[in-house]
Enzyme design. Structure first.
Site, PDB file in Angstrom:
ATOM      1  CG  ASP A  56      -2.248  -1.080   1.495  1.00 33.35           C
ATOM      2  OD1 ASP A  56      -2.128  -1.841   0.100  1.00 33.35           O
ATOM      3  OD2 ASP A  56      -2.554  -1.470   2.267  1.00 33.35           O
ATOM      4  CB  ALA A  57       4.672   2.192   0.038  1.00 34.21           C
TER       5      ALA A  57
END
Lengths: 291, 291, 291, 291
Positions: B235-236
């Site tokens: 999720d980065a």
């Protein structure tokens, strides 16, 4: 909500009630108000859980001679409270809550609060502005509001808070309007559910200092602001209101700050307005907002 | 953007160029296209920093006989690239990119992609739908799209990914459309800046699993969705698009999921559309979106 | 709103009441429901004018054995209605309303209704799709919904409407989902407050045909859509919901149509959902929406 | 956009060019600026029609010593203008445009303009406030802005406008900030594309006086505001910006006015900011906004 004359508010009462959720409570309260001659003009309710949860009810009502008959109403509510395990608060809209506003150097949120108080959109009185910097004294003075400059260093923080408490006296709500100091747990405890902060991010993203820089680094496409009750845990108190604004890849950190100012002032002013109209109820880590 | 006929796209070219920011690059590129007989219909540019940063330019142009004359244009661009330290990509709008869509059990994002492809709003071809569950096979089949059921367990994950790669073959973009598996770093590396995920929160808030539950616990007043390129760090990856929707205290976790579905489908479809129109450029941890 | 199982809806009742505004009506109704053993889970009210206006109340309640005890409840409400000059309607959430959807050639709104019915977000049954063109028959058929092709010319309009009425039979709501025919006053009168249209502009701007062209000519910066009850006067019925989307100077009329499709489907689906959940009350030219 | 110091603006130029759309114009202009040593930091363009339409280009560039070298640049542009049938305007960002603001009794838009000028978000100078009522004199005075009270009756209108023109002198832009008088065609003609009004509705809905009452009567679910250039035809000039806010059935006309104030101030301030940054180009009845 018709003209901002006091007439409109003279006999307007607000009653917020909480109790274990049981059939019949609305009937009993409605009856009580009807018997007293009150006309309910707004009614909102919420059950945390229809099966065995907590029931919250907010009523606005008009009762001619409210100021005089309030005592009688409180008596009846007191009786009911015992029977139903009910807590309640009753306020008269005619009384303007007293606010203390804490600021640092940026004036956009303070200006917005002053404007809304002046226009009557925010029905409150700003009793004092407190700041750890002298910059905004002219802003406060121009609106006839007392300004107190209380510099804060790590060493003087306790003393400064003590002095601030002394200076602001008896206020109904403390608003941290971009006050760039973390207030102490002790200070928080003086204003339970009566201390509102504006955080310049969409919490829980970017807790702590310098959220616009963090937002820029992460490359978000929306920036936000969050108004919340302050608790001792940093940026973790119950959220009252949030809003975002769209940015694009051209936005520098400085652009984000600029765009963010307009979101922050809107979000905080909205949260404060709801609070002073007694529309916000804290339930655990969350808020019920009867908007 | 006029009728969705292929005519409209036949001679439409898209050129994305990046180079160190120096005066004159726009003039040189404009001259090159003008000399080739191209008419620029859209032009957008961005400098990461006016002093010594990276310059990015996206041009849409019409060049009659583009398919035939492309080779010649590429030659000229190649020469320029050497002189200016420039990277570039040239695409013909007439070619529809091939997409592989990975799903699990929920169909709302897949349905949206299928609808937009069908309506022509998303100019792409869905070459395959891959899922770790069999549930959505009828949805894919109803639209004439091959469906591959590839169950995944911790033990079979590597094999399943290998098989997926084999089955989807040569695709231009992989879309994780609420695919409830974390893909491996190796898989990510196969699709650099060509692997898009929809995360069901306003990142970086609520990274990881079950963001709606986390959002409910925190008591947020807006829920969001984030479309981003996938990198090995969960999720980065660089964010392409985000949007939020307002909820209130009445919203259960299930309500948030329901409201969120409409935000997710919108955000992912928008991000995929921008990607296939070559409007997204990754710059470090961030994206430039020439919307 | 928890899982979309019928369980959740089995004993869920909805009561909408209107009467002259007098103190005490809430107390009486709350008492009636409490005495019946019902637990109110949602309650919303509105006074058209606190002094002598009309009071509207919507209650959602859970009453075990509602199907069986409904008759008894209706009896009690009937008695009250006489005393208070009250009109009321009581519905059981478990029953899915039957919808007839009228379309022409564009499928985006129909697709959205079918998706939402399929997902359970719109708790209704689409009983029939009627169209003056054959194009969307496959869409209806793919979802197992009967499709009726009824060509309309000025000469055959009356006959076509008569035939449509015959074909759709007993439905609770007629939805004009981008049906490009003006329905007759007689047709309207068959479905008072049960005939919803989506108009592709922000009414009252751009009444009539071709609103996107008109919006483009006027150079607006936002385009909108309006869902409203249909009355004999064109585009003048009570508005249920409106929404807008931002466009800029680059948008052609075709772009506006494309962007508008996503606004239209959202606005109509929202309006229909509110209607079938009995959240909309018509008051003169306006609607009360207990969202 | 980095710190609001004058440094940032000293060498910043803005060039807006319009000409018949022909391949090569961008190349020629880019070359001209590159040869002059200018670095283009922002570039936006629009073609009214790729085939034979009008091409509009806006460039922001940094040119060291702009003030001194401006004359030379203008010479080169003049030559080009002849060859390409091109009109152009060149401005230096360092010069703050002079604004005259016309108001009546409500202060919210004036306050917003004053705040934004003070904060530097709106880079302009308010040279005068003119009003047909004396009420807002203290507001202007508190910000050190000259205030002129010019009562207007049907009989004195021409004389009042003449006097206003005399008093405001040489200004770059006139802003009607809730000025409740219709200005004459003659007055309009003095400020072509330099006279901006805020209309308190979503135009073209609710043209004319009392739009909130009209909006209430029609039962809209969104209220809006429109900033537009003023032309002799009432409320029909080219729209620069519009925005809406959601209301519900509870909103009285007075509530709409209150909510609307915040939309109006935002929309007008945005439009004025774009205008003074030379981002707005009028094209027929529409505007191009290079936001």
């Amino acid at each position: 909500m018709t003209p901002q004359t006091s007439d409109r508010f003279t006999d307007l009462g607000r009653l917020v009630v909480r109790c274990p959720d049981r059939p019949g409570i609305v009937a009993v309260l409605s009856r009580l108000l009807a018997d007293a001659g009150a006309n309910i003009v707004e009614s909102q309710q919420h059950s945390s859980d229809p099966e065995g949860g907590t029931f919250t009810l907010r009523l606005e009502f008009v009762l001619h001679g409210l100021a005089v008959r309030r005592h009688q109403l409180e008596g009846a509510l007191g009786l009911l409270a015992g029977q139903w395990g009910m807590t309640w608060r009753l306020t008269e809209a005619v009384h303007k809550p007293r606010l203390a506003v804490f600021v640092s150097r940026t004036d956009h949120v303070l200006q917005e609060l002053l404007y809304r108080v002046g226009s009557g959109d925010l029905r409150a009185e700003i009793a004092a502005v407190v700041s750890n910097h002298p910059d905004l004294e002219p802003v406060a003075r121009a609106h006839g509001v007392p300004f107190h400059h209380l510099p804060v260093t790590p060493e003087t923080k306790d003393a400064a808070e003590a002095k601030a408490l002394d200076l602001i006296g008896d206020v109904d709500l403390v608003v941290l309007a971009r006050y760039m100091q973390v207030v102490s747990a002790d200070f928080c405890s003086r204003f339970p559910e009566r201390l509102i902060n504006i955080h310049h991010s969409f919490l829980p993203a970017f807790v702590g200092a310098n959220p616009y820089q963090a937002a820029h680094d992460r490359g978000v496409k929306l920036i936000g602001a969050t108004a919340h009750y302050v608790t001792p845990e940093l940026d973790a108190g119950p959220i009252i209101e949030q809003e975002v604004a769209r940015i694009d890849h051209r936005a520098t950190v400085e652009d984000m700050r600029r765009v963010g100012r307009y979101v922050e002032r809107q979000v905080l002013a909205q949260a404060v307005t709801w609070h002073v109209e007694d529309r916000v109820v804290v339930e655990g880590h969350r808020t019920i907002v009867f908007a």
